[in-house]
Every structure is written in structure tokens, then in C-alpha cells.
Design an enzyme around this catalytic site. Structure first.
Site, PDB file in Angstrom:
ATOM      1  N   PHE A  21      16.123   5.986  45.828  1.00  0.00           N
ATOM      2  CA  PHE A  21      15.134   5.734  44.788  1.00  0.00           C
ATOM      3  C   PHE A  21      14.533   4.344  44.913  1.00  0.00           C
ATOM      4  CE2 PHE A  21      17.331   9.156  42.450  1.00  0.00           C
ATOM      5  CZ  PHE A  21      16.253   9.831  41.881  1.00  0.00           C
ATOM      6  N   ASP A  22      13.214   4.275  44.894  1.00  0.00           N
ATOM      7  CA  ASP A  22      12.513   3.034  44.607  1.00  0.00           C
ATOM      8  C   ASP A  22      12.798   2.673  43.153  1.00  0.00           C
ATOM      9  OD1 ASP A  22      10.476   0.955  44.854  1.00  0.00           O
ATOM     10  OD2 ASP A  22       9.181   2.302  43.706  1.00  0.00           O
ATOM     11  N   LEU A  23      12.485   1.439  42.752  1.00  0.00           N
ATOM     12  CA  LEU A  23      12.768   1.011  41.381  1.00  0.00           C
ATOM     13  C   LEU A  23      11.492   0.919  40.541  1.00  0.00           C
ATOM     14  CD1 LEU A  23      14.947   0.099  39.376  1.00  0.00           C
ATOM     15  CD2 LEU A  23      14.711  -2.225  40.280  1.00  0.00           C
ATOM     16  N   ASP A  24      10.638  -0.081  40.819  1.00  0.00           N
ATOM     17  CA  ASP A  24       9.416  -0.280  40.028  1.00  0.00           C
ATOM     18  C   ASP A  24       8.465   0.900  40.201  1.00  0.00           C
ATOM     19  OD1 ASP A  24      10.282  -2.814  39.245  1.00  0.00           O
ATOM     20  OD2 ASP A  24       9.345  -3.782  40.966  1.00  0.00           O
ATOM     21  N   ILE A 180      12.493   8.728  47.197  1.00  0.00           N
ATOM     22  CA  ILE A 180      11.634   8.928  46.036  1.00  0.00           C
ATOM     23  C   ILE A 180      10.924   7.607  45.737  1.00  0.00           C
ATOM     24  CG2 ILE A 180      11.473   9.795  43.676  1.00  0.00           C
ATOM     25  CD1 ILE A 180      12.952  11.722  45.542  1.00  0.00           C
TER      26      ILE A 180
END
Length: 230
Positions: A21-24, A180
Site C-alpha cells: 500500500f501507498d500511504l498518501d 495499491i
């Protein structure tokens, strides 16, 4: 939900053990803290930035800070490094809490862990910032591994972050994981290693950016993403 090609419908993301997973823009809506930190950093350099919103706003969320300072604001190498220092000064104190989880994210992560999926963070944020944010939202225990920029703020390109993850998680391979993210950087970074990417349309990219990047799939909501993964 959008399938970019008919053959993509054959992809089964429910059997991918590792979810990167990406965050922002993917897990958190983070623009307020980032914009405020950028404004603070520029003001410390006697550069006054009046943010009006619009497309320029989107362009500042997602790329590495160095890219934004050099390309978007035209700073030299030395000034960009100083701006990053000031950015971290603000963000580590206040910016990281000027942030919120997208609706449904906590439940999605909890459910993924419950069905024995392994969640990995793949963020261009610094490691200390990324961990502070995960702890702030009480989701740090969901993560099998955290991939982010190092203390010297190298390894900020998404491909470098993914390489760091693959180097440290030897059980992850291109067939058992999926990325993602919400920006072209996520799609291109994962493609460099042959990893499929699901792009989220609720993040900080416009639709053209995502369509042009050609991810495996574009989903419009966290609920759609959960349905695809579980």
C-alpha cells in the site's frame, strides 16, 4: 470500478498474499498537512507560496519532496535540501496529524489481516514520518513490513522503496503480491519489478493520469478496493 482491458478481468487479486500500500492518497487524505508543511518550508526560505487549490494541489501530493521543490518551485539542490529539512520540522511536529484515514480503510486493513493477508507499506515518506502516521491511526500492528525512505531521505523514488521491500522480504514475488496506489509513480514503480498495480481513483491523481499509466485496474472507492482484494 474500471477495467482497462477485457483480459484484466481474468486477474484474481483475492489470491495475492502480500498487499503493498501507498500511504498518501491511498490510505490517508493527507493534503492539509503536506501543503502546510510546504508553505512553512518555503516561508523559512523567504519564498511565499499562496496556495489556491486546483490541479497544482494534486501535483504536490505523491511525488518525492525533492522533485516538488526542484521541478515545481525551481529550487537549487542546496535550497531544496534546506526546504526538506524545514518541511520535516513542521510535518513531524504538526503536519502528520493534519491528516485522516479514508472512510473504510481501517476496516479493510483489519479484514485483510483477519483473512491471513500480509500488508506492506510502500511509501516515499521518510521512515520516521510513515511510522508516526501508522501509530497515530492505530494501524501499525496491521503491517507486516514498512517500506519508506531512509533517514538520509534517500530511497524516495517508489521503485527504490519497492526494491527495499523486495530485498528485505524474500518471500514476496511478482505472482503473490499487488501494489495499491493513487499516482503514476506507484504504477511505474511497481511495473519496474513486474508487479501488478491497482490504482485508486479517490486519491490525488486525475483520471487521465491513471488511464495513461495503465494500471491493472482502477477502483473508485475503498469499498470497491476491498471487494477486489477479499
Amino acid at each position: 470500478m474500471t477495467i482497462l482491458e477485457d483480459k484484466k478481468t481474468e486477474m484474481n487479486f483475492k489470491n495475492r498474499k502480500y498487499i503493498l500500500f501507498d500511504l498518501d492518497g491511498t490510505l490517508t487524505q493527507s493534503h492539509e498537512g503536506i501543503i502546510n508543511a510546504i508553505k512553512y518550508s518555503l516561508e523559512r526560505l523567504n519564498i511565499y507560496f499562496y496556495y489556491k487549490g486546483g490541479e497544482f494541489f494534486r501535483e504536490l501530493i505523491g511525488p518525492p519532496l525533492e522533485y516538488s521543490y526542484k521541478i515545481k518551485f525551481g529550487l537549487s539542490e542546496d535550497k531544496a535540501n534546506l526546504a526538506k529539512k524545514y518541511f520535516r520540522e513542521y510535518y513531524n511536529e504538526r503536519g502528520y496529524i493534519e491528516n485522516r484515514l479514508y472512510d473504510g480503510v481501517y476496516n479493510m486493513l483489519k479484514t485483510l489481516v483477519a483473512v491471513d493477508r500480509r500488508i506492506v507499506l510502500a511509501s516515499s515518506k521518510s521512515m520516521d514520518q510513515a511510522i508516526k502516521i501508522l501509530k497515530h491511526f492505530d494501524i501499525d500492528d496491521f503491517f507486516y513490513f514498512v517500506g519508506a525512505a531512509d533517514e538520509g531521505h534517500n530511497r524516495s523514488e517508489k521503485s527504490e522503496v519497492i526494491k527495499y521491500i523486495l530485498d528485505n522480504c524474500k518471500d514476496i514475488n511478482t505472482e503473490n503480491c499487488v501494489m495499491i496506489g493513487d499516482r503514476v509513480f506507484d504504477v511505474e514503480g511497481s511495473a519496474a519489478f513486474g508487479i501488478d498495480c491497482i490504482a485508486v481513483g479517490y486519491g490525488y491523481a486525475d483520471r487521465k493520469e491513471l488511464n495513461d499509466a495503465e494500471p491493472a485496474l482502477i477502483v473508485d472507492t475503498v469499498s470497491d478496493l476491498k471487494d477486489v482484494l477479499i
